[in-house]
Write an enzyme that holds these catalytic residues in place. Structure first.
Site, PDB file in Angstrom:
ATOM      1  N   SER A   1      24.693   1.218  31.375  1.00  0.00           N
ATOM      2  CA  SER A   1      26.052   1.229  30.831  1.00  0.00           C
ATOM      3  C   SER A   1      27.069   1.666  31.877  1.00  0.00           C
ATOM      4  O   SER A   1      28.178   1.115  31.956  1.00  0.00           O
ATOM      5  CB  SER A   1      26.123   2.137  29.602  1.00  0.00           C
ATOM      6  N   LYS A   2      26.692   2.640  32.698  1.00  0.00           N
ATOM      7  CA  LYS A   2      27.642   3.169  33.672  1.00  0.00           C
ATOM      8  C   LYS A   2      27.770   2.290  34.916  1.00  0.00           C
ATOM      9  O   LYS A   2      28.833   2.255  35.546  1.00  0.00           O
ATOM     10  CB  LYS A   2      27.261   4.606  34.037  1.00  0.00           C
TER      11      LYS A   2
ATOM     12  N   ASN B   1      36.986   7.044  28.269  1.00  0.00           N
ATOM     13  CA  ASN B   1      36.187   8.238  28.530  1.00  0.00           C
ATOM     14  C   ASN B   1      35.018   8.409  27.559  1.00  0.00           C
ATOM     15  O   ASN B   1      34.053   9.108  27.866  1.00  0.00           O
ATOM     16  CB  ASN B   1      37.106   9.460  28.462  1.00  0.00           C
TER      17      ASN B   1
ATOM     18  N   TYR C   1      21.630   4.677  29.977  1.00  0.00           N
ATOM     19  CA  TYR C   1      22.863   5.284  30.464  1.00  0.00           C
ATOM     20  C   TYR C   1      23.268   4.688  31.823  1.00  0.00           C
ATOM     21  O   TYR C   1      24.429   4.338  32.039  1.00  0.00           O
ATOM     22  CB  TYR C   1      22.664   6.791  30.587  1.00  0.00           C
ATOM     23  N   ALA C   2      22.310   4.554  32.718  1.00  0.00           N
ATOM     24  CA  ALA C   2      22.605   3.984  34.034  1.00  0.00           C
ATOM     25  C   ALA C   2      23.121   2.562  33.908  1.00  0.00           C
ATOM     26  O   ALA C   2      24.086   2.173  34.570  1.00  0.00           O
ATOM     27  CB  ALA C   2      21.360   4.029  34.917  1.00  0.00           C
TER      28      ALA C   2
END
Length: 247
Positions: free
Chosen positions: A158-159, A90, A155-156
């Protein structure tokens, strides 16, 4: 009591979605919830709240980019309980900027925590789960990890990455009784929004078909389902928990 007798690790669980998940897992009678976060005070607060509510938790200060921190936590759990049943990856951060303004340090930090941290934590428990021939791995992505978003190159990436990891792990580990799934939250009402102008939050709500932000507990409920034996035939799944958000 869906998680009775399960030993569970939740990274980034000092506050926000992670803390809500730790409390939910304790309510579902997990044998123990390993609350780990880089924020020691937040860890202590979450552990205290779980214990006061009658649950069992152990707190760890863990930097998910530090292999020694992770291994010390896993070794402690193995010495005390002899198993690890659930890992919820998480932990994550956001450091937004448009591509032409994003420096390499900002890119690297998000990738290191969100993507490499997920790899390192899972690597630390995978042999344990293989030996047990059981386990549930839950990666936290985002709807940004499906659709991308303005100003979120790092961020994109990594996700998107944690989705690919989980789908690969589902194929590799299924024969060993280990499941790997992904949860993709949308806009969730956590402290990260505290400094956002009201008009920005209202604009976010307008993008959600349900007309509101999600609550951390609504993500925690999905984690608990995927951690439990009720989801025993679900692996390699990517679950959108965004209230139908359009980016």
């Amino acid at each position: 009591m869906r998680l009775k007798d399960k030993v569970c690790i939740i990274t980034g669980s000092g506050k926000g979605i992670g803390a809500a998940a730790a409390k939910k897992f304790a309510e579902e009678k997990a044998k123990v919830v390993a609350v780990c976060d880089i924020d020691t005070e937040a860890v202590e607060k979450t552990v205290k709240e779980i214990k006061e509510a009658g649950g069992e938790a152990i707190g760890f200060e863990v930097d998910v980019t530090d292999k020694d921190d992770i291994q010390d936590m896993v070794d402690c759990l193995m010495d005390k309980y002899g198993k690890v049943d659930v890992l919820v990856n998480n932990a994550g951060i956001i450091m937004d900027a448009q591509l032409h303004k994003m420096d390499e340090d900002r890119y690297d930090k998000v990738i290191d925590i969100n993507l490499k941290g997920t790899y390192l934590c899972t690597k630390a428990v995978v042999d344990i789960m293989r030996e047990q021939e059981s386990g549930s791995i839950i990666n936290t992505s985002s709807i940004v990890g499906i659709y991308g978003n303005f100003g979120q190159t790092n961020y994109a990436a990594s996700k998107f990455g944690v989705v690919g990891m989980a789908k690969s792990w589902a194929k590799e580990l299924g024969r060993k009784g280990i499941r790997a799934n992904v949860v993709c939250p949308g806009f969730i009402a956590t402290s990260i929004l505290d400094d956002m102008p009201e008009k920005v939050i209202k604009s976010m709500e307008k993008k959600v078909s349900l007309g509101r932000l999600g609550e951390p507990e609504e993500i925690a409920n999905v984690y608990a389902f995927l951690a439990s034996d009720e989801s025993s035939y679900i692996t390699g799944a990517v679950i959108d928990v965004s209230g139908d958000t359009t980016l």
